[in-house]
Design a protein around this motif. Structure first.
Motif, PDB file in Angstrom:
ATOM      1  N   PHE A   1       0.818  -1.220   0.000  1.00 37.30           N
ATOM      2  CA  PHE A   1       0.000   0.000   0.000  1.00 37.30           C
ATOM      3  C   PHE A   1       0.851   1.269   0.000  1.00 37.30           C
ATOM      4  CE2 PHE A   1      -3.262  -2.750   2.292  1.00 37.30           C
ATOM      5  CZ  PHE A   1      -4.075  -2.878   1.187  1.00 37.30           C
ATOM      6  N   GLY A   2       1.891   1.272   0.805  1.00 38.29           N
ATOM      7  CA  GLY A   2       2.727   2.460   0.933  1.00 38.29           C
ATOM      8  C   GLY A   2       2.155   3.469   1.905  1.00 38.29           C
ATOM      9  N   ASP A   3       0.891   3.853   1.682  1.00 34.26           N
ATOM     10  CA  ASP A   3       0.232   4.809   2.573  1.00 34.26           C
ATOM     11  C   ASP A   3      -1.272   4.695   2.366  1.00 34.26           C
ATOM     12  OD1 ASP A   3      -0.266   6.098   0.129  1.00 34.26           O
ATOM     13  OD2 ASP A   3       1.314   7.587   0.431  1.00 34.26           O
ATOM     14  N   ALA A   4      -2.041   5.534   3.052  1.00 35.79           N
ATOM     15  CA  ALA A   4      -3.498   5.463   2.977  1.00 35.79           C
ATOM     16  C   ALA A   4      -4.000   5.728   1.561  1.00 35.79           C
ATOM     17  CB  ALA A   4      -4.118   6.457   3.954  1.00 35.79           C
ATOM     18  N   GLU A   5      -3.361   6.636   0.860  1.00 37.96           N
ATOM     19  CA  GLU A   5      -3.787   6.908  -0.511  1.00 37.96           C
ATOM     20  C   GLU A   5      -3.556   5.691  -1.400  1.00 37.96           C
ATOM     21  OE1 GLU A   5      -5.532   8.328  -3.676  1.00 37.96           O
ATOM     22  OE2 GLU A   5      -5.634   9.251  -1.685  1.00 37.96           O
ATOM     23  N   GLY A   6      -2.552   4.888  -1.059  1.00 39.07           N
ATOM     24  CA  GLY A   6      -2.331   3.641  -1.786  1.00 39.07           C
ATOM     25  C   GLY A   6      -3.500   2.685  -1.646  1.00 39.07           C
ATOM     26  N   VAL A   7      -4.103   2.647  -0.465  1.00 43.18           N
ATOM     27  CA  VAL A   7      -5.298   1.824  -0.260  1.00 43.18           C
ATOM     28  C   VAL A   7      -6.431   2.324  -1.147  1.00 43.18           C
ATOM     29  CG1 VAL A   7      -7.047   1.100   1.413  1.00 43.18           C
ATOM     30  CG2 VAL A   7      -4.639   1.276   2.118  1.00 43.18           C
ATOM     31  N   ARG A   8      -6.632   3.640  -1.173  1.00 45.92           N
ATOM     32  CA  ARG A   8      -7.713   4.185  -1.976  1.00 45.92           C
ATOM     33  C   ARG A   8      -7.478   3.960  -3.472  1.00 45.92           C
ATOM     34  NH1 ARG A   8      -8.020   7.605   2.717  1.00 45.92           N
ATOM     35  NH2 ARG A   8      -6.202   8.834   2.121  1.00 45.92           N
ATOM     36  N   ALA A   9      -6.216   3.993  -3.895  1.00 44.88           N
ATOM     37  CA  ALA A   9      -5.907   3.728  -5.301  1.00 44.88           C
ATOM     38  C   ALA A   9      -6.273   2.290  -5.671  1.00 44.88           C
ATOM     39  CB  ALA A   9      -4.424   3.984  -5.565  1.00 44.88           C
ATOM     40  N   VAL A  10      -6.003   1.358  -4.779  1.00 43.96           N
ATOM     41  CA  VAL A  10      -6.375  -0.038  -5.009  1.00 43.96           C
ATOM     42  C   VAL A  10      -7.893  -0.170  -5.096  1.00 43.96           C
ATOM     43  CG1 VAL A  10      -6.413  -2.339  -3.947  1.00 43.96           C
ATOM     44  CG2 VAL A  10      -4.287  -1.039  -4.002  1.00 43.96           C
ATOM     45  N   MET A  11      -8.601   0.546  -4.204  1.00 44.71           N
ATOM     46  CA  MET A  11     -10.057   0.426  -4.197  1.00 44.71           C
ATOM     47  C   MET A  11     -10.691   1.015  -5.445  1.00 44.71           C
ATOM     48  SD  MET A  11     -10.352  -1.442  -1.738  1.00 44.71           S
ATOM     49  CE  MET A  11     -12.075  -1.706  -2.122  1.00 44.71           C
ATOM     50  N   ARG A  12     -10.055   1.996  -6.047  1.00 45.88           N
ATOM     51  CA  ARG A  12     -10.583   2.518  -7.307  1.00 45.88           C
ATOM     52  C   ARG A  12     -10.478   1.461  -8.412  1.00 45.88           C
ATOM     53  NH1 ARG A  12      -7.587   7.145  -5.361  1.00 45.88           N
ATOM     54  NH2 ARG A  12      -9.051   8.733  -4.599  1.00 45.88           N
ATOM     55  N   LYS A  13      -9.429   0.644  -8.356  1.00 37.59           N
ATOM     56  CA  LYS A  13      -9.314  -0.459  -9.318  1.00 37.59           C
ATOM     57  C   LYS A  13     -10.435  -1.472  -9.109  1.00 37.59           C
ATOM     58  CE  LYS A  13      -4.256  -0.127  -9.710  1.00 37.59           C
ATOM     59  NZ  LYS A  13      -2.965  -0.832  -9.500  1.00 37.59           N
ATOM     60  N   HIS A  14     -10.732  -1.778  -7.845  1.00 36.89           N
ATOM     61  CA  HIS A  14     -11.833  -2.698  -7.565  1.00 36.89           C
ATOM     62  C   HIS A  14     -13.163  -2.124  -8.061  1.00 36.89           C
ATOM     63  CE1 HIS A  14      -9.888  -5.876  -5.253  1.00 36.89           C
ATOM     64  NE2 HIS A  14      -9.152  -4.952  -4.665  1.00 36.89           N
ATOM     65  N   ALA A  15     -13.360  -0.839  -7.844  1.00 37.93           N
ATOM     66  CA  ALA A  15     -14.601  -0.209  -8.304  1.00 37.93           C
ATOM     67  C   ALA A  15     -14.735  -0.328  -9.823  1.00 37.93           C
ATOM     68  CB  ALA A  15     -14.640   1.259  -7.882  1.00 37.93           C
ATOM     69  N   GLY A  16     -13.622  -0.221 -10.519  1.00 40.28           N
ATOM     70  CA  GLY A  16     -13.651  -0.352 -11.969  1.00 40.28           C
ATOM     71  C   GLY A  16     -14.119  -1.721 -12.419  1.00 40.28           C
ATOM     72  N   SER A  17     -13.849  -2.746 -11.606  1.00 37.92           N
ATOM     73  CA  SER A  17     -14.294  -4.103 -11.910  1.00 37.92           C
ATOM     74  C   SER A  17     -15.727  -4.343 -11.463  1.00 37.92           C
ATOM     75  CB  SER A  17     -13.367  -5.121 -11.239  1.00 37.92           C
ATOM     76  OG  SER A  17     -13.824  -6.438 -11.424  1.00 37.92           O
ATOM     77  N   LEU A  18     -16.081  -3.834 -10.280  1.00 34.74           N
ATOM     78  CA  LEU A  18     -17.372  -4.145  -9.676  1.00 34.74           C
ATOM     79  C   LEU A  18     -18.524  -3.297 -10.210  1.00 34.74           C
ATOM     80  CD1 LEU A  18     -16.408  -4.584  -5.921  1.00 34.74           C
ATOM     81  CD2 LEU A  18     -17.378  -6.338  -7.413  1.00 34.74           C
ATOM     82  N   ALA A  19     -18.276  -2.007 -10.400  1.00 33.15           N
ATOM     83  CA  ALA A  19     -19.374  -1.095 -10.742  1.00 33.15           C
ATOM     84  C   ALA A  19     -20.148  -1.527 -11.988  1.00 33.15           C
ATOM     85  CB  ALA A  19     -18.840   0.330 -10.891  1.00 33.15           C
ATOM     86  N   PRO A  20     -19.486  -1.951 -13.076  1.00 36.19           N
ATOM     87  CA  PRO A  20     -20.266  -2.374 -14.256  1.00 36.19           C
ATOM     88  C   PRO A  20     -21.177  -3.564 -13.960  1.00 36.19           C
ATOM     89  CG  PRO A  20     -17.969  -1.984 -14.838  1.00 36.19           C
ATOM     90  CD  PRO A  20     -18.035  -1.959 -13.343  1.00 36.19           C
ATOM     91  N   LYS A  21     -20.775  -4.432 -13.045  1.00 34.85           N
ATOM     92  CA  LYS A  21     -21.606  -5.593 -12.705  1.00 34.85           C
ATOM     93  C   LYS A  21     -22.864  -5.150 -11.950  1.00 34.85           C
ATOM     94  CE  LYS A  21     -17.688  -8.800 -12.519  1.00 34.85           C
ATOM     95  NZ  LYS A  21     -16.963  -9.824 -11.724  1.00 34.85           N
ATOM     96  N   PHE A  22     -22.671  -4.265 -10.981  1.00 40.15           N
ATOM     97  CA  PHE A  22     -23.822  -3.761 -10.237  1.00 40.15           C
ATOM     98  C   PHE A  22     -24.779  -3.010 -11.167  1.00 40.15           C
ATOM     99  CE2 PHE A  22     -21.398  -5.038  -6.690  1.00 40.15           C
ATOM    100  CZ  PHE A  22     -22.194  -4.997  -5.559  1.00 40.15           C
ATOM    101  N   THR A  23     -24.208  -2.210 -12.045  1.00 44.13           N
ATOM    102  CA  THR A  23     -25.038  -1.464 -12.989  1.00 44.13           C
ATOM    103  C   THR A  23     -25.843  -2.404 -13.879  1.00 44.13           C
ATOM    104  OG1 THR A  23     -23.500   0.403 -13.022  1.00 44.13           O
ATOM    105  CG2 THR A  23     -24.976   0.170 -14.904  1.00 44.13           C
TER     106      THR A  23
END
Length: 423
Positions: free
Chosen positions: A300-322
């Motif tokens: 992660f490196g830092d807290a922003e690293g966690v959020r950067a990872v979660m944006r990648k997950h959102a890119g995978s998940l959001a189209p499925k929910f939609t």
């Protein structure tokens, strides 16, 4: 015109059409699974770099200790400070453990049952009975823990901003009410996030039991489906301000951020609660997997690293929910035989069908090769008094399979509805 408004002829014609659609569905010989909120392979690949970390020769934490050795029950400072920054909490009130926060929750309940916790007059096993507040719909594994210990589970409804506070205020006047489950951010299965007002009220309300605890399972604290992250309320601080410092046992983890079976879990609570927990944890074991904790800190490196990872997950998940929501609107919207949540984060969609038909929908889907979480699973003892709620988990299948599965689910919802209406 909704399905409930159809006259008998129109309903009979529609029923014939739906039964034909269902026979076509069964003929496809599907084998699809929407039962559990597991990350997809695409999501697990996001954390692939962890398998090479911390790397040969990198085995010292921020305090200079060798993470390959025994010790440090509280977890290494590197990951505790990083995660505390993510949650906006005091790292001194945070313990880092192994992969599963559910294991910590079980331990906390189990040790309270066997020995009593640090505010107990006696072990919970010696109480006449223990009652536990269960907001519904809720997380089935929480309810299973309560059931395992023989607790009396009392359901309270989940509202738009959290559980029904009026019902909870009344219940906690009973000294046998010892606890409550909560998934405060993008809740399982509704996707509801508790408001700050609800959080503060839970922190401050008077309870008859001095050892009353709220298990604050913030499993989806950063699991957004958009570019926006929800506010994270420091309920441990809220409770301390309100004079109830030991009220919350707060959990989180990286389980759906990095590797689901090989992440890091976290326990945030008051110093007194952590001291009580660590005293028994030190008997149970010598320390957590600190190599994995260091690997996560490096990754992660830092807290922003966690959020950067979660944006990648959102890119995978959001189209499925939609896509799930689009199919339900297209197939079910005009007939008004179902309602569903449209969450902005988390892993689930909560689907409500016509009262009395949820179990039939699940049965029909199973016969057509589509596995759904059992009807009632989001309620204590798997008993949904209205037999209406089904939890959908869109995360695991690829979009192409998800489309087929959800089209099939819509057919099953319609067939169960026309059967209920006598067609």
């Amino acid at each position: 015109m909704t399905l409930l408004d159809f006259d008998s002829d129109r309903l009979a014609e529609f029923a014939t059409q739906v039964r034909g659609d269902y026979e076509e569905l069964k003929a496809k010989n599907l084998k699809l699974d929407l039962t559990r909120g597991k990350p997809s392979s695409e999501q697990l690949d996001v954390g692939e770099a962890l398998l090479a970390l911390p790397g040969e020769g990198d085995h010292k934490d921020a305090d200079g200790a060798d993470v390959r050795n025994y010790g440090n029950l509280k977890g290494i400072r590197d990951i505790r400070e990083l995660w505390a920054d993510v949650l906006g909490i005091n790292p001194e009130y945070l313990v880092a453990g192994d992969a599963s926060s559910l294991n910590i929750m079980f331990d906390l309940v189990s040790w309270s049952y066997a020995f009593g916790n640090n505010d107990s007059e006696r072990a919970w096993k010696d109480e006449e009975k223990v009652r536990w507040i269960c907001p519904v719909p809720g997380y089935d594994r929480h309810f299973t823990i309560s059931e395992h210990f023989g607790f009396e589970m009392v359901s309270v409804p989940m509202l738009d901003d959290g559980p029904d506070l009026a019902a909870i205020r009344e219940l906690v006047q009973d000294p046998q009410v010892k606890g409550m489950w909560a998934v405060p951010t993008f809740g399982n299965p509704t996707g509801i996030t508790f408001s700050e007002e609800v959080c503060r009220e839970l922190a401050s309300m008077e309870t008859a039991a001095p050892d009353f605890r709220i298990v604050w399972d913030n499993a989806y604290a950063v699991h957004t489906l958009t570019d926006e992250f929800p506010p994270i309320h420091d309920v441990v601080a809220f409770a301390e301000e309100a004079g109830n410092p030991n009220r919350f046992w707060a959990m989180s983890s990286t389980s759906k951020i990095t590797l689901a079976g090989a992440g890091v879990s976290f326990f945030n609570s008051s110093k007194a609660n952590l001291d009580w927990y660590l005293a028994t944890a030190g008997v149970r074991g010598i320390g957590p997997n600190k190599v994995n904790q260091l690997a996560h800190a490096r990754y992660f490196g830092d807290a922003e690293g966690v959020r950067a990872v979660m944006r990648k997950h959102a890119g995978s998940l959001a189209p499925k929910f939609t896509r799930v929501q689009e199919i339900m609107r297209e197939r079910l919207g005009e007939y008004e035989v179902a309602r569903w949540t449209e969450p902005e984060g988390g892993y689930f969609i909560s689907l409500d069908v016509i009262d009395g038909t949820a179990s039939r929908v699940v049965e029909l889907a199973k016969e057509a090769g589509i596995a759904l979480t059992g009807a009632g699973s989001s309620f204590p003892l798997k008993d949904d008094p209205n037999n209406r709620n089904i939890r959908l988990a869109p995360s695991l299948p690829p979009v192409e399979e998800l489309e087929v599965a959800m089209d099939g689910v819509a057919t099953c919802v319609l067939l169960a509805a026309v059967e209920k209406l006598g067609a």
